[in-house]
Design an enzyme around this catalytic site. Structure first.
Site, PDB file in Angstrom:
ATOM      1  N   LYS A  26       0.820  -1.202   0.000  1.00 31.74           N
ATOM      2  CA  LYS A  26       0.000   0.000   0.000  1.00 31.74           C
ATOM      3  C   LYS A  26       0.862   1.263   0.000  1.00 31.74           C
ATOM      4  O   LYS A  26       0.621   2.204  -0.771  1.00 31.74           O
ATOM      5  CB  LYS A  26      -0.927  -0.022   1.230  1.00 31.74           C
ATOM      6  CG  LYS A  26      -2.006   1.045   1.230  1.00 31.74           C
ATOM      7  CD  LYS A  26      -2.779   1.084   2.553  1.00 31.74           C
ATOM      8  CE  LYS A  26      -3.515  -0.214   2.852  1.00 31.74           C
ATOM      9  NZ  LYS A  26      -4.740  -0.366   2.004  1.00 31.74           N
ATOM     10  N   ARG A  96      -3.219   2.574   8.725  1.00 35.24           N
ATOM     11  CA  ARG A  96      -3.456   1.245   8.134  1.00 35.24           C
ATOM     12  C   ARG A  96      -2.156   0.443   8.134  1.00 35.24           C
ATOM     13  O   ARG A  96      -1.087   0.994   7.902  1.00 35.24           O
ATOM     14  CB  ARG A  96      -3.918   1.358   6.684  1.00 35.24           C
ATOM     15  CG  ARG A  96      -5.272   1.985   6.472  1.00 35.24           C
ATOM     16  CD  ARG A  96      -5.534   2.057   4.975  1.00 35.24           C
ATOM     17  NE  ARG A  96      -6.879   2.503   4.660  1.00 35.24           N
ATOM     18  CZ  ARG A  96      -7.210   3.750   4.350  1.00 35.24           C
ATOM     19  NH1 ARG A  96      -6.290   4.698   4.332  1.00 35.24           N
ATOM     20  NH2 ARG A  96      -8.463   4.062   4.071  1.00 35.24           N
ATOM     21  N   GLY A 105      -6.103 -10.798   7.987  1.00 35.88           N
ATOM     22  CA  GLY A 105      -5.812 -11.398   9.284  1.00 35.88           C
ATOM     23  C   GLY A 105      -4.943 -10.495  10.123  1.00 35.88           C
ATOM     24  O   GLY A 105      -4.599 -10.802  11.248  1.00 35.88           O
ATOM     25  N   MET A 107      -4.168  -6.249  11.444  1.00 35.24           N
ATOM     26  CA  MET A 107      -4.967  -5.143  11.968  1.00 35.24           C
ATOM     27  C   MET A 107      -5.760  -4.444  10.873  1.00 35.24           C
ATOM     28  O   MET A 107      -5.250  -4.192   9.791  1.00 35.24           O
ATOM     29  CB  MET A 107      -4.078  -4.112  12.651  1.00 35.24           C
ATOM     30  CG  MET A 107      -4.897  -3.148  13.500  1.00 35.24           C
ATOM     31  SD  MET A 107      -3.994  -1.656  13.926  1.00 35.24           S
ATOM     32  CE  MET A 107      -4.261  -0.691  12.458  1.00 35.24           C
ATOM     33  N   ARG A 351      -4.866  -0.269  -7.999  1.00 36.32           N
ATOM     34  CA  ARG A 351      -4.195  -1.586  -8.046  1.00 36.32           C
ATOM     35  C   ARG A 351      -4.712  -2.337  -9.259  1.00 36.32           C
ATOM     36  O   ARG A 351      -5.742  -1.965  -9.813  1.00 36.32           O
ATOM     37  CB  ARG A 351      -4.462  -2.365  -6.764  1.00 36.32           C
ATOM     38  CG  ARG A 351      -5.924  -2.585  -6.532  1.00 36.32           C
ATOM     39  CD  ARG A 351      -6.193  -3.294  -5.219  1.00 36.32           C
ATOM     40  NE  ARG A 351      -7.638  -3.248  -4.944  1.00 36.32           N
ATOM     41  CZ  ARG A 351      -8.183  -3.600  -3.797  1.00 36.32           C
ATOM     42  NH1 ARG A 351      -7.434  -3.994  -2.806  1.00 36.32           N
ATOM     43  NH2 ARG A 351      -9.492  -3.555  -3.631  1.00 36.32           N
ATOM     44  N   HIS A 467     -10.890 -42.571  -8.943  1.00 36.24           N
ATOM     45  CA  HIS A 467     -11.276 -43.045 -10.274  1.00 36.24           C
ATOM     46  C   HIS A 467     -12.251 -42.079 -10.934  1.00 36.24           C
ATOM     47  O   HIS A 467     -12.073 -41.679 -12.085  1.00 36.24           O
ATOM     48  CB  HIS A 467     -11.911 -44.439 -10.142  1.00 36.24           C
ATOM     49  CG  HIS A 467     -12.382 -45.000 -11.441  1.00 36.24           C
ATOM     50  ND1 HIS A 467     -13.680 -44.858 -11.882  1.00 36.24           N
ATOM     51  CD2 HIS A 467     -11.705 -45.655 -12.412  1.00 36.24           C
ATOM     52  CE1 HIS A 467     -13.788 -45.437 -13.066  1.00 36.24           C
ATOM     53  NE2 HIS A 467     -12.613 -45.932 -13.409  1.00 36.24           N
ATOM     54  N   SER A 775       8.357 -42.169 -19.388  1.00 36.84           N
ATOM     55  CA  SER A 775       7.205 -41.319 -19.125  1.00 36.84           C
ATOM     56  C   SER A 775       6.955 -41.379 -17.619  1.00 36.84           C
ATOM     57  O   SER A 775       6.727 -42.455 -17.062  1.00 36.84           O
ATOM     58  CB  SER A 775       5.997 -41.842 -19.893  1.00 36.84           C
ATOM     59  OG  SER A 775       4.888 -41.021 -19.630  1.00 36.84           O
ATOM     60  N   CYS A 842       3.092 -38.185 -17.641  1.00 37.64           N
ATOM     61  CA  CYS A 842       1.721 -38.492 -18.032  1.00 37.64           C
ATOM     62  C   CYS A 842       0.808 -38.650 -16.829  1.00 37.64           C
ATOM     63  O   CYS A 842      -0.301 -39.114 -16.948  1.00 37.64           O
ATOM     64  CB  CYS A 842       1.678 -39.732 -18.916  1.00 37.64           C
ATOM     65  SG  CYS A 842       2.222 -41.231 -18.087  1.00 37.64           S
ATOM     66  N   TYR A 862       8.110 -33.377 -22.959  1.00 31.69           N
ATOM     67  CA  TYR A 862       6.685 -33.106 -23.127  1.00 31.69           C
ATOM     68  C   TYR A 862       5.912 -33.374 -21.844  1.00 31.69           C
ATOM     69  O   TYR A 862       6.404 -34.051 -20.941  1.00 31.69           O
ATOM     70  CB  TYR A 862       6.093 -33.938 -24.274  1.00 31.69           C
ATOM     71  CG  TYR A 862       6.017 -35.422 -24.000  1.00 31.69           C
ATOM     72  CD1 TYR A 862       4.924 -35.982 -23.341  1.00 31.69           C
ATOM     73  CD2 TYR A 862       7.052 -36.265 -24.390  1.00 31.69           C
ATOM     74  CE1 TYR A 862       4.872 -37.336 -23.081  1.00 31.69           C
ATOM     75  CE2 TYR A 862       7.008 -37.621 -24.128  1.00 31.69           C
ATOM     76  CZ  TYR A 862       5.908 -38.156 -23.463  1.00 31.69           C
ATOM     77  OH  TYR A 862       5.861 -39.491 -23.184  1.00 31.69           O
TER      78      TYR A 862
END
Lengths: 902, 902
Positions: A26, A96, A105, A107, A351, A467, A775, A842, A862
């Site tokens: 900030k 702030r 979480g 102040m 922002r 599954h 793989s 894979c 890959y």
């Protein structure tokens, strides 16, 4: 002397946007706007170093801080023509917290600091009594809560009591005198609770607030948040002290929020709303209907309230100009907060704006076209995961959600349909034209036809890689898995959720992107892929090094994969072809065979079917590699459940007792670690033989038709040692020689292996002597490295991730320090043993952006993922290439360059 | 010119005992005896290099070989005064293969080579006609079989037919003319089968035999044997050609075998037997009763046939002298073969003699006392595994074995008893005084009380590390596991084996050392530990570096362990304490608890019981470390089986439906990879808390009594990351602080972890930051590294080992290249992170000599094994120390000295 405070405002600032570490997000942001000459209420930032000093010195602030704060405050006063604590023209400030990373979480804000029994009267003189005392009571309440640690209910209940007494409905009914009374009452609460009055000295107020910000850095919520987000405690937080401006000072004041472009569509048009004579929280609260910013927007919305453009044209022009300047400066769509105090525009916040995936793509592509950013930037700005929003139907944003339960967001997209409880019912109802949701405790390979028929799948057990989840993602169907609060009663044919019971045939909706289960049908939004999407993907493809393949075995999946840009098949699970239609019967005959002769007889029935499957797949994938894995699951997966044995035995003309006996004999304590993978090919070489024959004959057949040929890659699963791979390779070679002898030629093919067991990773150099490709099967590798069954992980995985024992579910994002280390070792050793070893992945991780980054870094060739994740993987691979290129320390590892374990 | 032949005999030799690579074992041995001046029939060895030349040159022998063989043969002839092929005084030879390593499956011996229609007459002149033609027909038969490739049945059936025709019962009935006829008939067989006559040219015979020896190196049996035993094909074999001597030349000839000491007891006394006028095979055939060598032995056996000492005193004295010389030369008990030809002693073979474990120990200790060998040698000469023979009852060597099936030799020793099919029956029958064998398909923790009651355990499923096997070894009870050919029918109460059915109550015997299952009771031999055993173990202890601990949790086991020399407990599996008596009920209440409060209530009942257990254990183990593992198995292991739920629910006053529901909810697809180990402590910290409290309070209580204190080591199982260990460590520390607050002090303790998951091995450096010790749980590490469930491995492990895909069952001997690599990495990384990290192994491998050698090499501090394997591990550890000391390349690895993976 160290500089502990950085001033901003009055057209200049000590800090800059890139001083986030010292000033917090900030503070750095406010400094940047001030430097740009934008009208920012003046103020100053106490640095994060003051915070670390505070903790390094037993919670004492540095001695030099006090004079610096006093000086900075005086300067703020000079700019606005006020003095802190002055009874005539008092300076009021907000205080702030602001750390490097956004940290909920900590102040909250304290506004209106500087008010006391004297200065409130000055404010009343300047504006009005009602405004002044309302501001004062807000200050006491906020300060009491966040600095003095008093429960905010104490204040709220007093205010409620007052309104009830007076018969007021809303705060707007409160008059000046009411607020004066409330201020007295609030001060009495503070005195009662603390034994001393509310602090009247503005200096005391200020140091109290600064101390509270620093103290809040170590409150339990902040500590937990940092632990979960890996934020070091020694970063500390900054404190921002800034002159107050008021949008609620009358008809010439206002407050509003804006986006420089439409955050929903990406359209290049100022977008936002404002309220006259209001504070920021009033816009958010939604009690009054906000007004549009532009005339164009007002006309489009049909509002009869004037736009800012019409109501305050000078302010609007100034604001629109600021928007253009900020966008050009940050080269990014901005989310802005502003206040107009007595006709003077003040910028409170700028922002980067949050946006939908669709808007993000449009904005990025537009900005490239406008020359604001490079195509590299555009590619990097799109979160690959966000593409999911574009590729699947989703619940309409404003639809009403009657949520009856929640599970894991196992496969994205949403779907509505009638509840069915069995795969057969799914097929039947689908055949009659009814969309269905297949609801099961868990699914098994026998349910595949029902999953195909269903619009979506809901299970009450199983994790992100159960599954149901894996298969649904492969099919691109929505799935919610492991919805543990729902109960399925197959016998009664009911789904019970939180006291409500749904019968088969009733309609529900699942949202596989959030894990929600909803009653009834819900309005949907269909995906549409824009021209900008196509442009972005082209840019991405031009930038990535990794190839992207798909995991697919059916023709529809393969077609989807190719249309989404897959460059081959990285994993064709042949066993998925074993469940359809007549095949399952032939498979079961094979399993029941008394000896090799009978087994070969049953396999002979399967050969033409498998060959036809491969012909279809090879036609679709012409010119591309297709990796086919030999049979992997334990044979008992193909046998019917105990309750279905009699029926199945009759249907196939087999002896039920024999079937039952065989099923019992094949039963396993830990099927994941059982008689499966290449162990099957070693025990029953004839199974591998028939599969290899089907592959090579299919490749011959497709090749004979002319045109581009496929490159079949035969993959041996679950290998743990070179000797095992050798045993199966011998079967493959023997079969190829036999085909060559019969037909005069055999198509080119390669033989490689899955690396999915820790032992294989450790012995990779040896295995590479016989493998042309590796793989990485990181699903099973994760299961075995962690010793965690993904089917059983539900009991503890949630807690492990929530409590930070694991940073993420390792079945979703690869565990780089453990599983990833094994992959890296294997890749490195494999390449040393065979320089041209092809390396791919894979497992489910092949479609996960963070894991793809890892694959880029260790130099794989890959990734292979579900067809519907191919665009995500393409974009993620482009990110990975761009990021490793820009950060040399992350550049793709060469075998020699890799850090070693030793 | 290369030397292809090495002569021996006539008091000298070209070769030596240490030229085994070039001359093969037999050739080197014969050369050594000749060098010692012993009466060896002269001969020569064709080198293994000739064999490799043969295969390198398309099966052609080197040109230089022929003249060298001719020269060597002429020299043999000169020594014995005969000439090869001479019709008057023909030289006859034997031709034998002889490779570096003993290799059954290669070409057999050809004797009497050089006989033909002419030379046989010369032999008849020298001895007699019967002898000569018998020798000739033996030659034709052997040569026909092993060189010409004719089926030996062809010859045997002809001989049988002849005897039938004449009404002869035995070969001894055959007269000279009979053998002449047989020779003609055998020659006719050769001519019929091959189309040409039996080779009459001795040179042709010789080269045929030499070629056959070399060719046999590549026959299928030899190839298979080499593959299974890791013998390189390029070693090749040598050929030994040696002058024939005959023990069957009349009353002044004899043949015999001898051991220089008693191979059964180890007593220092010449031991053996001989036959007058006989060949070696007659001694083995057992048709005639052999005679004793010494008078002392004859008197002891009560034989009325004269001893060699009495019958041929000069030969005996020479032989006895040779025995003494050979023993002194080889410093080892010898197994000898000799022949007396017409009063002249010939030594045919001298090699180290096989012996029982008891004899081996006595001989080794005696030889040290005699000054022949060092104590190091004595320790190294005893195969640690052989101690098993001494520690358990065994089946008497000469007992008749009615084998009805065979399984895995899962826990050594033998036992007889009545068949029982349930643990309860086992207890009942045992209580009535009947010894029982518990017969199960497989066992589970609920069967522990039955296993305690039983003399032995037989299962039809499960491998060497199945529950039954592990628990039985721990208890020191015999166990045969995975006897797949047997069928158990619980309902019928029968055990079926190969068509025979045994009911509960019938007696069977199991031999856990061989895996045999026998009908009825069989005569047993009880173990007795000699003074020599104690002496040997003392020497072993003086030489080993590794500590040896035991895996034990009950007082009897701990006592056994300590009496066998265990230096602490390396693994106390607390869950084994959860099944006894009332505990299981409290455990089940804990599992059924609705919330933490109820769970704590149930745990409170367990606390005093666990504490009492630990008090007992700590008393026994005073002064030694005791490693206690926190609860490890998944909770469902403690719940009753489906069929017993109703009964159990009633007994514990619980709701059966609730119990069933909970059991179903806890069911797991892969329990090995499920909610177990430290995951339980993370989910239910109160369980760990109570266990830690029991441990520390017990240590306080024992410490308060004075005397040596124990060193409790709290071990967290199944850890995969530092964060997990941290979470549990926090519980442990919190509990210790609480005890300190309550009691004013807390005993010293350490906290460490099992390394039993591949991820833990990879992340060992990180984990070591929080662990004071690592204990390698190589059972689970092997399961996860290979992805093989030991409960399900039976379906393929046998084939994998038999076919050479795996060199050994990795659950028995650690897989050094894979699992071992993970252990080494973890040990190395752990020590780097924490120099004083204590390292041990507590898997089954802790008692396996080959694995112990590995533990020595990688520098672990201790091994821990079943109590009954402690002496084996002590001896194996001594071997490991001595061998690594003598071979620097095997010396214990230092962290920096270890080869790295990179």
């Amino acid at each position: 002397m160290r500089k502990w405070t950085y001033a901003f405002g009055g057209g200049r600032a000590d800090g800059r946007a890139d001083m986030r570490d010292l000033l917090g997000g900030k503070g750095a942001n406010l400094a940047e706007m001030a430097n740009l000459g934008l009208p920012v209420p003046p103020g100053f930032t106490v640095t994060t170093e003051a915070c670390t000093h505070y903790y390094d010195h037993d919670r004492h602030l540095p001695d030099e801080l006090k004079p610096q704060v006093e000086e900075a405050l005086a300067e703020v006063g000079r700019i606005v023509g006020r003095t802190f604590g002055d009874a005539a023209r008092p300076l009021l400030v907000s205080v702030r917290s602001g750390s490097r990373a956004s940290m909920p979480g900590m102040m909250d804000t304290v506004l209106n600091l500087g008010l006391n029994d004297a200065t409130v009267e000055a404010l009343a003189q300047e504006a009005d009594r009602r405004f002044a005392y309302d501001s004062y009571r807000r200050f006491i309440q906020m300060y009491g809560d966040v600095v003095l640690g008093l429960d905010h209910h104490l204040f709220e209940s007093k205010l409620s009591a007052h309104k009830d007494q007076r018969g007021y409905l809303n705060d707007t009914d409160m008059q000046g005198d009411d607020w004066v009374e409330i201020v007295d009452a609030f001060k009495a609460i503070v005195a009662d609770e603390l034994g001393h009055g509310f602090p009247q000295d503005p200096q005391e107020q200020l140091w109290g607030a600064i101390g509270a910000v620093f103290a809040s850095w170590m409150n339990q919520r902040a500590i937990t948040y940092r632990r979960l987000n890996n934020i070091p405690a020694d970063w500390g937080t900054a404190v921002n002290v800034q002159a107050m401006v008021f949008g609620n000072m009358g008809g010439n004041s206002a407050t509003g929020v804006a986006f420089t472009r439409n955050p929903s569509t990406g359209e290049k048009a100022l977008y936002g709303e404002f309220l006259v004579n209001a504070q920021g929280e009033d816009v958010v609260a939604g009690i009054r209907t906000p007004q549009d910013l532009t005339e164009e927007a007002r006309l489009a919305s049909g509002s009869d309230k004037p736009s800012l453009q019409a109501a305050m044209p000078a302010v609007f022009d100034e604001f629109a100009d600021i928007c253009t300047r900020l966008e050009a400066h940050y080269r990014e769509m901005q989310d802005l907060e502003f206040t107009v105090e007595n006709g003077k525009l003040w910028m409170l916040q700028a922002r980067s704006g949050k946006r939908t995936a669709k808007a993000a793509i449009r904005i990025a592509v537009d900005m490239v076209r406008e020359g604001m950013i490079s195509a590299d930037d555009a590619v990097l700005r799109i979160d690959p995961e966000a593409l999911n929003q574009l590729l699947h139907p989703t619940i309409a944003p404003h639809a009403t959600r009657d949520t009856i339960g929640r599970g894991l967001p196992a496969s994205p997209g949403a779907a509505s349909g009638e509840i069915v409880f069995t795969a057969d019912q799914a097929e039947e109802q689908k055949a009659k034209g009814y969309p269905v949701i297949l609801v099961r405790v868990e699914t098994s390979p026998e349910d595949i036809h029902g999953m195909h028929a269903a619009e979506g799948i809901l299970t009450t057990r199983g994790g992100m890689t159960s599954h149901a989840a894996v298969v649904a993602r492969g099919m691109g169907k929505p799935c919610v898995s492991g919805a543990g609060s729902l109960r399925v009663d197959y016998d009664a044919g009911t789904l019970t959720a939180d006291g409500r019971t749904f019968k088969a045939g009733e309609t529900i909706t699942i949202d596989g992107s959030t894990g929600e289960v909803l009653a009834g049908a819900v309005e949907m939004q269909q995906p549409e892929l824009s021209d900008e999407f196509a442009q972005l993907m082209t840019w991405a493809d031009e930038r990535r090094r990794l190839d992207v393949r798909a995991n697919a075995e059916t023709s529809p999946d393969a077609r989807t994969a190719r249309s989404f840009g897959a460059e081959g098949i990285g994993l064709c699970r042949t066993e998925h072809m074993f469940f359809d239609g007549d095949r399952i019967q032939a498979v079961r005959e094979m399993i029941l065979a008394e000896d090799e002769t009978h087994r070969r007889r049953a396999l002979a029935k399967l050969l033409p079917m498998q060959r036809a499957d491969f012909v279809a797949l090879f036609e679709i994938m012409r010119g591309l590699p297709v990796t086919i894995r030999l049979l992997d699951p334990p044979l008992h997966e193909f046998l019917p459940k105990a309750s279905e044995i009699a029926e199945v035995a009759e249907a196939m003309g087999a002896d039920a007792a024999r079937l039952r006996e065989r099923a019992q004999a094949l039963q396993e304590v830990n099927p994941m670690l059982g008689h499966r993978g290449c162990r099957l090919a070693v025990s029953y070489p004839e199974i591998a033989e028939v599969q290899v024959r089907a592959i090579l004959e299919a490749a011959l057949e497709v090749g004979a038709k002319g045109g581009e040929a496929v490159e079949p890659e035969i993959m041996v699963p679950l290998v743990s040692s070179r000797t095992e791979l050798e045993a199966v390779s011998e079967v493959i070679e023997r079969t190829a020689r036999a085909i060559e002898a019969e037909r005069g030629s055999v198509p080119a093919y390669t033989v490689g292996t899955m690396i999915e067991l820790p032992r294989a990773a450790v012995a990779a150099a040896d295995i590479a002597a016989r493998a042309e490709f590796f793989s990485f099967g990181t699903n099973d590798l994760t299961q075995t490295a962690f010793g965690i069954s993904r089917d059983d992980a539900g009991a503890f995985m949630g807690h492990y991730v929530a409590s930070g024992i694991l940073p993420a579910d390792p079945f979703v994002t690869i565990d780089q320090d453990g599983v990833g280390m094994l992959v890296r070792m294997a890749a490195e050793q494999g390449r040393r043993a065979r320089a041209d070893l092809k390396l791919g992945i894979c497992g489910e991780h092949g479609g996960d952006p963070a894991s793809i980054m890892f694959c880029e870094r260790i130099g794989l060739d890959y990734v292979s993922c579900s067809p519907y994740r191919v665009p995500i993987a393409r974009l993620a691979a482009a990110h990975a290439s761009l990021l490793t290129r820009s950060s040399p320390e992350l550049s793709p590892a060469t075998p020699d360059g890799l850090p070693t374990l030793a």
